[in-house]
Scaffold this motif. Structure first.
Motif, short mmCIF file in Angstrom:
data_model
loop_
_atom_site.label_atom_id
_atom_site.label_comp_id
_atom_site.label_asym_id
_atom_site.label_seq_id
_atom_site.Cartn_x
_atom_site.Cartn_y
_atom_site.Cartn_z
N LEU A 17 0.95 -1.22 -0.49
CA LEU A 17 -0.12 -0.53 -0.39
C LEU A 17 1.20 1.48 -0.28
CD1 LEU A 17 -2.69 -0.73 2.41
CD2 LEU A 17 -2.97 -1.18 0.17
N ILE A 18 2.25 1.44 0.40
CA ILE A 18 2.67 2.05 0.49
C ILE A 18 3.06 2.77 -1.38
CG2 ILE A 18 5.41 2.77 0.89
CD1 ILE A 18 5.70 1.30 2.74
N ALA A 19 3.47 2.67 -1.99
CA ALA A 19 3.79 2.87 -3.40
C ALA A 19 2.39 3.49 -3.87
CB ALA A 19 4.38 1.11 -4.07
N ILE A 20 0.66 1.92 -3.24
CA ILE A 20 0.46 3.10 -4.03
C ILE A 20 -0.29 4.47 -3.68
CG2 ILE A 20 -2.22 2.80 -4.03
CD1 ILE A 20 -1.41 -0.32 -3.86
N GLY A 36 -11.23 -5.17 0.27
CA GLY A 36 -11.37 -6.44 0.15
C GLY A 36 -11.65 -6.64 1.83
N PRO A 37 -11.58 -8.20 2.40
CA PRO A 37 -11.99 -8.37 3.85
C PRO A 37 -11.22 -6.82 4.55
CG PRO A 37 -12.22 -9.97 2.13
CD PRO A 37 -11.10 -8.81 1.66
N VAL A 38 -11.89 -7.12 5.47
CA VAL A 38 -11.32 -5.98 6.94
C VAL A 38 -10.32 -6.56 7.24
CG1 VAL A 38 -11.59 -4.78 9.12
CG2 VAL A 38 -13.39 -4.69 6.74
N ARG A 39 -10.12 -8.12 7.77
CA ARG A 39 -8.54 -8.41 8.26
C ARG A 39 -7.54 -8.35 7.16
NH1 ARG A 39 -8.84 -12.76 11.78
NH2 ARG A 39 -11.38 -13.37 10.91
N ASP A 40 -8.19 -8.66 5.98
CA ASP A 40 -6.64 -8.12 5.13
C ASP A 40 -5.90 -6.76 5.28
OD1 ASP A 40 -6.90 -11.18 4.77
OD2 ASP A 40 -8.31 -10.52 2.58
N LEU A 41 -6.24 -5.70 5.49
CA LEU A 41 -6.93 -4.39 5.64
C LEU A 41 -5.94 -4.45 6.74
CD1 LEU A 41 -6.34 -1.49 4.34
CD2 LEU A 41 -8.01 -1.29 5.04
N CYS A 42 -5.70 -4.92 8.31
CA CYS A 42 -5.43 -4.19 9.24
C CYS A 42 -4.16 -4.62 8.96
CB CYS A 42 -5.97 -5.82 10.40
SG CYS A 42 -7.77 -5.11 11.11
N LEU A 44 -1.59 -4.26 6.96
CA LEU A 44 -1.59 -4.12 5.34
C LEU A 44 -1.57 -1.61 6.51
CD1 LEU A 44 -2.64 -5.47 2.49
CD2 LEU A 44 -0.64 -4.63 3.58
N ALA A 45 -2.43 -1.75 7.03
CA ALA A 45 -2.78 0.36 7.36
C ALA A 45 -3.19 0.02 9.28
CB ALA A 45 -3.83 0.54 6.52
N PRO A 46 -2.22 -1.20 10.27
CA PRO A 46 -2.79 -0.98 11.61
C PRO A 46 -3.00 -0.04 11.85
CG PRO A 46 -0.70 -1.26 11.14
CD PRO A 46 -1.11 -1.36 9.57
N LYS A 47 -2.65 1.16 11.95
CA LYS A 47 -2.52 2.58 12.73
C LYS A 47 -4.09 3.55 11.79
CE LYS A 47 1.92 4.02 13.47
NZ LYS A 47 2.54 4.57 14.16
N ASN A 48 -4.42 3.28 11.43
CA ASN A 48 -6.20 3.15 10.16
C ASN A 48 -7.19 2.78 10.21
OD1 ASN A 48 -3.47 4.64 7.81
ND2 ASN A 48 -4.37 5.89 9.42
N VAL A 49 -7.21 1.55 10.40
CA VAL A 49 -8.12 0.63 10.55
C VAL A 49 -8.99 0.18 12.11
CG1 VAL A 49 -7.37 -0.36 8.26
CG2 VAL A 49 -7.09 -1.70 10.63
N ASN A 50 -8.88 1.03 13.10
CA ASN A 50 -9.48 0.52 14.34
C ASN A 50 -10.64 0.88 13.84
OD1 ASN A 50 -9.22 3.29 13.73
ND2 ASN A 50 -8.67 3.86 16.02
N THR A 51 -11.74 2.08 13.57
CA THR A 51 -12.88 2.31 13.36
C THR A 51 -13.49 0.90 12.74
OG1 THR A 51 -12.30 4.31 13.39
CG2 THR A 51 -14.56 3.93 12.49
N MET A 52 -12.80 0.39 11.65
CA MET A 52 -13.31 -0.99 10.65
C MET A 52 -13.67 -2.35 11.48
SD MET A 52 -11.22 -0.10 7.22
CE MET A 52 -11.47 1.00 6.07
N ALA A 53 -12.26 -2.12 11.83
CA ALA A 53 -12.41 -3.78 13.15
C ALA A 53 -13.55 -4.02 14.24
CB ALA A 53 -10.40 -3.77 13.45
N THR A 54 -13.48 -2.28 14.78
CA THR A 54 -14.18 -2.42 15.67
C THR A 54 -15.89 -2.52 14.99
OG1 THR A 54 -13.32 -1.13 16.97
CG2 THR A 54 -15.49 -0.30 17.55
N ALA A 55 -15.69 -2.03 13.93
CA ALA A 55 -17.28 -2.60 13.48
C ALA A 55 -17.26 -3.91 13.10
CB ALA A 55 -17.65 -1.38 11.93
N SER A 56 -16.96 -4.11 12.60
CA SER A 56 -16.61 -6.04 12.03
C SER A 56 -17.00 -6.52 13.39
CB SER A 56 -15.11 -6.16 11.41
OG SER A 56 -15.25 -5.22 10.02
N THR A 68 -16.37 -5.74 4.12
CA THR A 68 -16.00 -5.10 3.47
C THR A 68 -15.06 -3.80 3.55
OG1 THR A 68 -17.18 -6.17 1.30
CG2 THR A 68 -15.25 -4.41 1.02
N GLY A 69 -13.86 -3.57 3.65
CA GLY A 69 -12.62 -2.65 4.08
C GLY A 69 -12.62 -2.54 2.88
#
Length: 142
Positions: A17-20, A36-42, A44-56, A68-69
């Motif tokens: 995700l750094i290059a993108i 894609g699935p929130v699990r796979d994003l966690c 890759l962006a651990p400081k940015n997905v706490n809201t997504m993980a909590t909602a999941s 889907t995140g």
């Protein structure tokens, strides 16, 4: 589906995700970094997905694999972080479907995070729970 949109410099991402993210900065354009699935994003962006993980976790019947995140870098969003949540019900025979969409805009000066707003919201929730506890017949947090 949960979509988080942030100014590219607010995205603390890892791996591919750094290059993108850097492409969004260089080209000064809106780019989807991940969908894609929130699990796979966690990871890759651990400081940015706490809201997504909590909602999941809150969506017990879905969890990290079925929510889907979507992470978006948008140079034009300015001093905000946007969180868009879309909830879909089962499709009816005629194809119609129940849908709720909510959008939250968190103020975030360039280079800053929304952690302060998250902390304040958490403290206010605790205070509200305490007030509800005092009212007869109300559920309360123990």
């Amino acid at each position: 589906k949960i979509t988080m949109t942030k100014e590219p410099s607010h995205l603390h991402v890892e791996g591919r995700l750094i290059a993108i993210r850097d492409q969004a900065k260089e080209q000064n354009k809106k780019i989807v970094l991940y969908e894609g699935p929130v699990r796979d994003l966690c990871p890759l962006a651990p400081k940015n997905v706490n809201t997504m993980a909590t909602a999941s976790f809150a969506a017990q019947n879905l969890g990290l694999d079925q929510v889907t995140g979507c992470l978006v870098a948008d140079p034009d969003i300015g001093a905000f972080h946007e969180v868009k949540v879309e909830i879909f019900g089962p499709k009816q025979e005629d194809g119609r479907q129940f849908k709720i969409t909510t959008v939250r805009m968190n103020p975030a000066a360039l280079g800053q995070v929304t952690g302060k707003q998250t902390y304040v919201a958490f403290i206010n929730s605790i205070k509200m729970a305490g007030k509800q506890r005092e009212q007869p017949g109300m559920f309360h947090v123990v």
